[in-house]
Design an enzyme around this catalytic site. Structure first.
Site, PDB file in Angstrom:
ATOM      1  N   ASN A  12     -35.077  55.247  24.469  1.00  0.00           N
ATOM      2  CA  ASN A  12     -36.067  56.332  24.382  1.00  0.00           C
ATOM      3  C   ASN A  12     -35.718  57.343  25.470  1.00  0.00           C
ATOM      4  O   ASN A  12     -36.021  57.132  26.632  1.00  0.00           O
ATOM      5  CB  ASN A  12     -37.478  55.752  24.600  1.00  0.00           C
ATOM      6  CG  ASN A  12     -38.540  56.829  24.716  1.00  0.00           C
ATOM      7  OD1 ASN A  12     -38.300  57.986  24.346  1.00  0.00           O
ATOM      8  ND2 ASN A  12     -39.704  56.468  25.221  1.00  0.00           N
ATOM      9  N   TRP A  13     -35.092  58.416  25.050  1.00  0.00           N
ATOM     10  CA  TRP A  13     -34.598  59.396  26.033  1.00  0.00           C
ATOM     11  C   TRP A  13     -35.690  60.317  26.560  1.00  0.00           C
ATOM     12  O   TRP A  13     -35.449  61.117  27.451  1.00  0.00           O
ATOM     13  CB  TRP A  13     -33.460  60.223  25.421  1.00  0.00           C
ATOM     14  CG  TRP A  13     -32.168  59.477  25.306  1.00  0.00           C
ATOM     15  CD1 TRP A  13     -31.921  58.197  25.718  1.00  0.00           C
ATOM     16  CD2 TRP A  13     -30.934  59.980  24.773  1.00  0.00           C
ATOM     17  NE1 TRP A  13     -30.617  57.863  25.473  1.00  0.00           N
ATOM     18  CE2 TRP A  13     -29.984  58.947  24.892  1.00  0.00           C
ATOM     19  CE3 TRP A  13     -30.547  61.181  24.205  1.00  0.00           C
ATOM     20  CZ2 TRP A  13     -28.668  59.084  24.460  1.00  0.00           C
ATOM     21  CZ3 TRP A  13     -29.243  61.330  23.776  1.00  0.00           C
ATOM     22  CH2 TRP A  13     -28.310  60.296  23.903  1.00  0.00           C
ATOM     23  N   LYS A  14     -36.860  60.263  25.973  1.00  0.00           N
ATOM     24  CA  LYS A  14     -37.957  61.140  26.397  1.00  0.00           C
ATOM     25  C   LYS A  14     -37.457  62.598  26.401  1.00  0.00           C
ATOM     26  O   LYS A  14     -36.639  62.953  25.563  1.00  0.00           O
ATOM     27  CB  LYS A  14     -38.509  60.684  27.750  1.00  0.00           C
ATOM     28  CG  LYS A  14     -38.840  59.178  27.733  1.00  0.00           C
ATOM     29  CD  LYS A  14     -39.637  58.702  28.895  1.00  0.00           C
ATOM     30  CE  LYS A  14     -39.914  57.206  28.724  1.00  0.00           C
ATOM     31  NZ  LYS A  14     -40.787  56.681  29.755  1.00  0.00           N
ATOM     32  N   HIS A  98     -46.483  56.187  21.742  1.00  0.00           N
ATOM     33  CA  HIS A  98     -46.039  55.899  23.115  1.00  0.00           C
ATOM     34  C   HIS A  98     -47.166  56.282  24.085  1.00  0.00           C
ATOM     35  O   HIS A  98     -47.874  57.264  23.863  1.00  0.00           O
ATOM     36  CB  HIS A  98     -44.767  56.697  23.423  1.00  0.00           C
ATOM     37  CG  HIS A  98     -44.145  56.296  24.711  1.00  0.00           C
ATOM     38  ND1 HIS A  98     -44.631  56.720  25.922  1.00  0.00           N
ATOM     39  CD2 HIS A  98     -43.103  55.469  24.989  1.00  0.00           C
ATOM     40  CE1 HIS A  98     -43.901  56.179  26.889  1.00  0.00           C
ATOM     41  NE2 HIS A  98     -42.961  55.411  26.352  1.00  0.00           N
ATOM     42  N   GLU A 100     -47.189  57.803  26.800  1.00  0.00           N
ATOM     43  CA  GLU A 100     -47.130  59.186  27.291  1.00  0.00           C
ATOM     44  C   GLU A 100     -47.690  60.148  26.242  1.00  0.00           C
ATOM     45  O   GLU A 100     -48.309  61.156  26.573  1.00  0.00           O
ATOM     46  CB  GLU A 100     -45.671  59.538  27.668  1.00  0.00           C
ATOM     47  CG  GLU A 100     -45.251  58.805  28.941  1.00  0.00           C
ATOM     48  CD  GLU A 100     -43.767  58.515  29.057  1.00  0.00           C
ATOM     49  OE1 GLU A 100     -42.961  59.112  28.326  1.00  0.00           O
ATOM     50  OE2 GLU A 100     -43.409  57.661  29.897  1.00  0.00           O
ATOM     51  N   GLU A 170     -45.531  47.781  25.975  1.00  0.00           N
ATOM     52  CA  GLU A 170     -45.118  48.501  27.178  1.00  0.00           C
ATOM     53  C   GLU A 170     -46.299  48.631  28.133  1.00  0.00           C
ATOM     54  O   GLU A 170     -47.101  49.576  28.004  1.00  0.00           O
ATOM     55  CB  GLU A 170     -44.627  49.910  26.815  1.00  0.00           C
ATOM     56  CG  GLU A 170     -43.432  49.924  25.899  1.00  0.00           C
ATOM     57  CD  GLU A 170     -42.675  51.244  26.013  1.00  0.00           C
ATOM     58  OE1 GLU A 170     -41.492  51.207  26.366  1.00  0.00           O
ATOM     59  OE2 GLU A 170     -43.275  52.299  25.777  1.00  0.00           O
ATOM     60  N   GLY A 176     -41.316  53.297  33.939  1.00  0.00           N
ATOM     61  CA  GLY A 176     -40.760  54.214  34.932  1.00  0.00           C
ATOM     62  C   GLY A 176     -41.053  53.835  36.374  1.00  0.00           C
ATOM     63  O   GLY A 176     -40.778  54.600  37.289  1.00  0.00           O
ATOM     64  N   SER A 210     -39.398  49.670  32.463  1.00  0.00           N
ATOM     65  CA  SER A 210     -38.418  49.417  33.526  1.00  0.00           C
ATOM     66  C   SER A 210     -37.402  48.330  33.168  1.00  0.00           C
ATOM     67  O   SER A 210     -36.956  47.587  34.048  1.00  0.00           O
ATOM     68  CB  SER A 210     -39.121  49.081  34.844  1.00  0.00           C
ATOM     69  OG  SER A 210     -39.871  50.196  35.291  1.00  0.00           O
ATOM     70  N   GLY A 231     -36.303  53.287  28.567  1.00  0.00           N
ATOM     71  CA  GLY A 231     -36.293  54.693  28.940  1.00  0.00           C
ATOM     72  C   GLY A 231     -35.140  54.986  29.892  1.00  0.00           C
ATOM     73  O   GLY A 231     -33.990  55.189  29.479  1.00  0.00           O
TER      74      GLY A 231
HETATM   75  P1  PGA Z   1     -38.654  53.043  31.286  1.00  0.00           P
HETATM   76  O1  PGA Z   1     -39.402  53.684  30.014  1.00  0.00           O
HETATM   77  O2  PGA Z   1     -37.620  52.077  30.757  1.00  0.00           O
HETATM   78  O3  PGA Z   1     -38.040  54.212  31.985  1.00  0.00           O
HETATM   79  O4  PGA Z   1     -39.696  52.346  32.086  1.00  0.00           O
HETATM   80  C1  PGA Z   1     -39.715  52.897  28.886  1.00  0.00           C
HETATM   81  C2  PGA Z   1     -40.535  53.683  27.912  1.00  0.00           C
HETATM   82  O5  PGA Z   1     -41.406  54.469  28.340  1.00  0.00           O
HETATM   83  O6  PGA Z   1     -40.345  53.562  26.687  1.00  0.00           O
END
Ligand code: PGA
Length: 257
Positions: A12-14, A98, A100, A170, A176, A210, A231
């Site tokens: 997931n590159w956001k 997600h 976010e 998640e 993150g 993470s 991510g």
């Molecule tokens: P992260 O993000 O691996 O940077 O914690 C995961 C995600 O939000 O899908």
């Protein structure tokens, strides 16, 4: 480990990478060797880089996904992207709900529910993201929270439809933060997710938050963890390649490791 599905690793590159950067990532990643047997890889770049990643992935087994989509199939929804548009870009996966998007972009249990239905109707596999806050985690309410989210997401869906989806657990506090949930604790919550809705006992469940090369093997060794939504560690070609190799190896029969 016979009978278990191959692990699924989703990047997931956001909101990272232009088309040029995305194409360079794929070239650098594949230069390290082909996608290993025994693992499935999916990349979810930003919408604007879908075309470049599709082209760069041509001829490989890696899949292409989007990070969100509209529950509507078309119409007056300025700025939105529909399931048929994603299919047109070569996507067969989409991340839905997600944390976010729930926190910043108004996605709710209700929009998640509608989006799953639209994705399935268009031949796109939803990766349904759920997770509890730090406060809920500390209060011992993680399971209650995520089971509630999963039930709301799949309300009205048949067991056969749920089985065509993927759920990503998640914990919000782990995303993150550099602080992954411990594999045993995550596995326990994911066991509850599996039992929450008929059909989820027949699909792959992902852990996210993470995930790094250092943590992937212990995660996918757990009985309810069939892969990861990644991510930060998916943004670097070497780290993404290592994640895939370690996930494949963790699930290979002992003699083949
Ligand atoms: P992260 O993000 O691996 O940077 O914690 C995961 C995600 O939000 O899908």
């Amino acid at each position: 480990m016979t009978g278990r599905p191959v692990p699924l690793i989703v990047g997931n590159w956001k909101m990272h990478k232009t088309s040029g950067e995305a194409a360079a990532f794929v070239a650098a990643w594949l230069a390290r060797g082909p996608v290993p047997d025994g693992v499935e890889a999916v990349l979810c770049p930003p919408f604007t880089a879908l075309g470049a990643v599709r082209e760069a992935l041509a001829g490989t087994p890696a899949g292409l996904g989007a990070q969100t989509m509209s529950w509507a199939e078309q119409g007056a929804f300025t700025g939105q992207i529909s399931a048929p548009m994603l299919r047109d870009c070569g996507c067969t996966w989409v991340i839905v709900g997600h944390s976010e998007r729930r926190a910043h972009c108004g996605e709710t249990d209700e929009t998640v529910n509608r989006t799953i239905s639209t994705a399935l109707a268009n031949g796109i596999t939803p990766i349904v993201a759920v997770g509890e806050t730090a406060e809920e985690h500390e209060a011992g309410r993680a399971t209650e929270r995520v089971v509630g989210q999963v039930r709301a997401a799949f309300a009205g869906r048949s067991a056969a439809e749920a089985a065509r989806c993927t759920v990503a657990y998640e914990p919000i506090w782990a995303i993150g933060s550099g602080k992954s949930d411990d594999p045993v604790g995550a596995n326990a919550v994911m066991g509850e997710i599996r039992g929450a809705v008929p059909g989820l006992d027949r699909t792959r469940l992902l852990y996210g938050g993470s995930v790094k090369p250092e943590t992937i093997a212990a995660l996918v060794a757990q009985p309810n963890i069939d892969g990861a939504l990644v991510g930060g560690a998916s943004l670097d070609p070497a780290s993404f390649a290592t994640l895939l190799a370690l996930a494949a190896r963790a699930r290979a029969p002992a003699g083949a490791r």
